[in-house]
Write a protein that holds these residues in place. Structure first.
Motif, PDB file in Angstrom:
ATOM      1  N   THR A 132       0.818  -1.216   0.000  1.00 14.21           N
ATOM      2  CA  THR A 132       0.000   0.000   0.000  1.00 14.21           C
ATOM      3  C   THR A 132       0.849   1.263   0.000  1.00 14.21           C
ATOM      4  OG1 THR A 132      -1.821  -1.148   1.140  1.00 14.21           O
ATOM      5  CG2 THR A 132      -1.808   1.255   1.214  1.00 14.21           C
ATOM      6  N   LEU A 133       1.892   1.302   0.810  1.00 12.85           N
ATOM      7  CA  LEU A 133       2.726   2.500   0.854  1.00 12.85           C
ATOM      8  C   LEU A 133       3.338   2.786  -0.508  1.00 12.85           C
ATOM      9  CD1 LEU A 133       4.059   4.839   2.315  1.00 12.85           C
ATOM     10  CD2 LEU A 133       5.868   3.256   3.071  1.00 12.85           C
ATOM     11  N   PRO A 156       1.659  12.290  14.840  1.00 11.34           N
ATOM     12  CA  PRO A 156       2.043  11.914  13.479  1.00 11.34           C
ATOM     13  C   PRO A 156       3.462  11.372  13.409  1.00 11.34           C
ATOM     14  CG  PRO A 156       0.987  14.076  13.504  1.00 11.34           C
ATOM     15  CD  PRO A 156       1.255  13.710  14.932  1.00 11.34           C
ATOM     16  N   TYR A 157       3.688  10.544  12.394  1.00  3.72           N
ATOM     17  CA  TYR A 157       5.035  10.090  12.058  1.00  3.72           C
ATOM     18  C   TYR A 157       5.094   9.877  10.557  1.00  3.72           C
ATOM     19  CZ  TYR A 157       2.965   5.319  12.600  1.00  3.72           C
ATOM     20  OH  TYR A 157       2.185   4.188  12.535  1.00  3.72           O
ATOM     21  N   LEU A 158       6.239   9.499  10.044  1.00  2.00           N
ATOM     22  CA  LEU A 158       6.407   9.336   8.603  1.00  2.00           C
ATOM     23  C   LEU A 158       6.574   7.871   8.245  1.00  2.00           C
ATOM     24  CD1 LEU A 158       8.853  12.253   7.649  1.00  2.00           C
ATOM     25  CD2 LEU A 158       6.355  12.286   7.817  1.00  2.00           C
ATOM     26  N   LEU A 159       6.063   7.513   7.062  1.00  2.00           N
ATOM     27  CA  LEU A 159       6.269   6.193   6.485  1.00  2.00           C
ATOM     28  C   LEU A 159       7.181   6.338   5.280  1.00  2.00           C
ATOM     29  CD1 LEU A 159       2.584   4.881   6.484  1.00  2.00           C
ATOM     30  CD2 LEU A 159       4.294   4.624   8.297  1.00  2.00           C
ATOM     31  N   ASP A 160       8.215   5.505   5.202  1.00  2.00           N
ATOM     32  CA  ASP A 160       9.230   5.597   4.157  1.00  2.00           C
ATOM     33  C   ASP A 160       9.375   4.238   3.488  1.00  2.00           C
ATOM     34  OD1 ASP A 160      11.990   5.347   3.019  1.00  2.00           O
ATOM     35  OD2 ASP A 160      12.201   7.388   3.748  1.00  2.00           O
ATOM     36  N   ASN A 161       9.379   4.210   2.147  1.00  2.00           N
ATOM     37  CA  ASN A 161       9.583   2.948   1.429  1.00  2.00           C
ATOM     38  C   ASN A 161      10.881   2.927   0.616  1.00  2.00           C
ATOM     39  OD1 ASN A 161       8.978   4.644  -0.711  1.00  2.00           O
ATOM     40  ND2 ASN A 161       7.578   3.193  -1.709  1.00  2.00           N
ATOM     41  N   ASP A 202       9.180   5.393  10.085  1.00  2.00           N
ATOM     42  CA  ASP A 202       9.077   3.941   9.966  1.00  2.00           C
ATOM     43  C   ASP A 202       9.349   3.538   8.532  1.00  2.00           C
ATOM     44  OD1 ASP A 202       8.409   3.718  12.615  1.00  2.00           O
ATOM     45  OD2 ASP A 202       6.533   2.628  12.274  1.00  2.00           O
ATOM     46  N   ARG A 203      10.260   2.611   8.339  1.00  2.00           N
ATOM     47  CA  ARG A 203      10.541   2.080   7.016  1.00  2.00           C
ATOM     48  C   ARG A 203       9.646   0.851   6.793  1.00  2.00           C
ATOM     49  NH1 ARG A 203      14.901   2.207   3.258  1.00  2.00           N
ATOM     50  NH2 ARG A 203      14.138   1.057   1.433  1.00  2.00           N
ATOM     51  N   LEU A 204       8.865   0.877   5.728  1.00  2.00           N
ATOM     52  CA  LEU A 204       7.957  -0.220   5.406  1.00  2.00           C
ATOM     53  C   LEU A 204       8.390  -0.925   4.129  1.00  2.00           C
ATOM     54  CD1 LEU A 204       4.404   1.248   6.159  1.00  2.00           C
ATOM     55  CD2 LEU A 204       5.951   0.038   7.699  1.00  2.00           C
ATOM     56  N   PRO A 205       8.064  -2.215   4.020  1.00  2.00           N
ATOM     57  CA  PRO A 205       7.375  -3.033   5.030  1.00  2.00           C
ATOM     58  C   PRO A 205       8.304  -3.360   6.199  1.00  2.00           C
ATOM     59  CG  PRO A 205       8.004  -4.399   3.167  1.00  2.00           C
ATOM     60  CD  PRO A 205       8.339  -2.975   2.795  1.00  2.00           C
TER      61      PRO A 205
END
Length: 301
Positions: free
Chosen positions: A145-146, A166-171, A284-287
């Protein structure tokens, strides 16, 4: 309590977003495709969403002078254009919530992307612009999804539960702002009763449910957190609960120091304070994992 509090606009103590997921009868068609038209009572309950609850809620927000975010499956956008127009005339945001409330993490990546893009086009057609944010139906955010959020240029997600701010999502290719909530802030667990879906929560007075939301607000206000409700018009738009919601908003306003905002505005603020260096978010690094952990053997297929 919060080690890295975010500075809210104008010195506000906390940010509040009273968000609604208007699923209407999309969830019935998804769960009971062949029998949905014969489940008339449940259909009537779900159509309360666009017919009664959303107009009531839009009027309520207007009374308090606040603008908020509504997430709609794109099928509902196409099915109920008058309700969409009412939301837009009220100055509210419409966010991406899948097409027919499908579950992204149960789909193949190409299927997830097909419905994701189809929903974007429906929102663009109805509102004149692509969506800025996404909430995965039933919180079912997938490992891909990201990637789709980044590729399609969405600014934020509101599906996860990893923090009180809030926080950040990073792929590795880009980032989106995560605006988290949690199950206690979802009206489904407090009020949903529907035999056709297998949900039979204990029926409680609106005031008892509101005790949870009010105490969550008091903690967010005390410690500088982010308060995001995940509510459904067919539940919280019912007469007694809508009256309790009005009382809760009045309580928040009387307490003062509250920034009522659409999620797109909260995400924009996060990006601003990150860009100017006044706040450094968690990332946060996803997945989180590329697949099943190696410590446990895979089951034979």
């Amino acid at each position: 309590m919060i080690r890295n509090p975010i500075p809210w606009p104008d010195g506000a103590r906390c940010a509040v977003a009273i968000t609604f997921d208007m699923d209407a009868d999309s969830i019935l068609h998804l769960a009971h495709h062949e029998q949905a038209n014969n489940k008339v009572m449940t259909m009537s309950m779900l159509r309360y969403d666009p017919e009664v609850a959303v107009p009531r809620l839009v009027d309520l927000f207007a009374e308090f002078g606040i603008k908020q975010t509504f997430f709609l499956p794109a099928w509902c956008i196409e099915r109920y254009p008058a309700t969409v127009e009412l939301i837009l005339k009220g100055g509210h945001e419409i966010g991406h919530h899948g097409y027919l409330h499908e579950h992204p993490n149960e789909l193949k990546p190409e299927e997830e992307l097909y419905w994701f893009d189809r929903s974007i086009e429906a929102i663009r057609k109805a509102t004149g612009q692509p969506p800025r944010g996404f909430r995965a139906p039933s919180y079912r955010f997938s490992a891909k999804t990201l990637d789709f959020l980044v590729e399609r240029g969405l600014s934020y997600d509101a599906s996860l539960m990893g923090d009180d701010i809030p926080y950040l999502l990073d792929n590795g290719e880009g980032r989106v702002v995560e605006l988290p909530s949690h199950y206690a802030m979802d009206d489904w667990a407090h009020f949903m009763v529907a035999r056709d879906f297998g949900y039979m929560m204990p029926i409680k007075a609106p005031s008892h449910g509101m005790d949870v939301f009010r105490e969550e607000f008091d903690a967010a206000w005390r410690y500088g957190g982010l308060w995001i409700s995940v509510w459904h018009p067919m539940l919280m738009g019912r007469l007694a609960r809508a009256a309790a919601l009005a009382d809760l908003i009045a309580y928040m306003k009387d307490k003062g120091g509250v920034w009522f905002a659409k999620l797109e505005d909260i995400a924009a603020h996060v990006r601003k304070v990150v860009a100017d260096g006044s706040w450094k978010p968690r990332i946060d690094r996803l997945p989180y994992y590329p697949g099943p952990i190696p410590e446990l053997p895979r089951k034979a297929t």
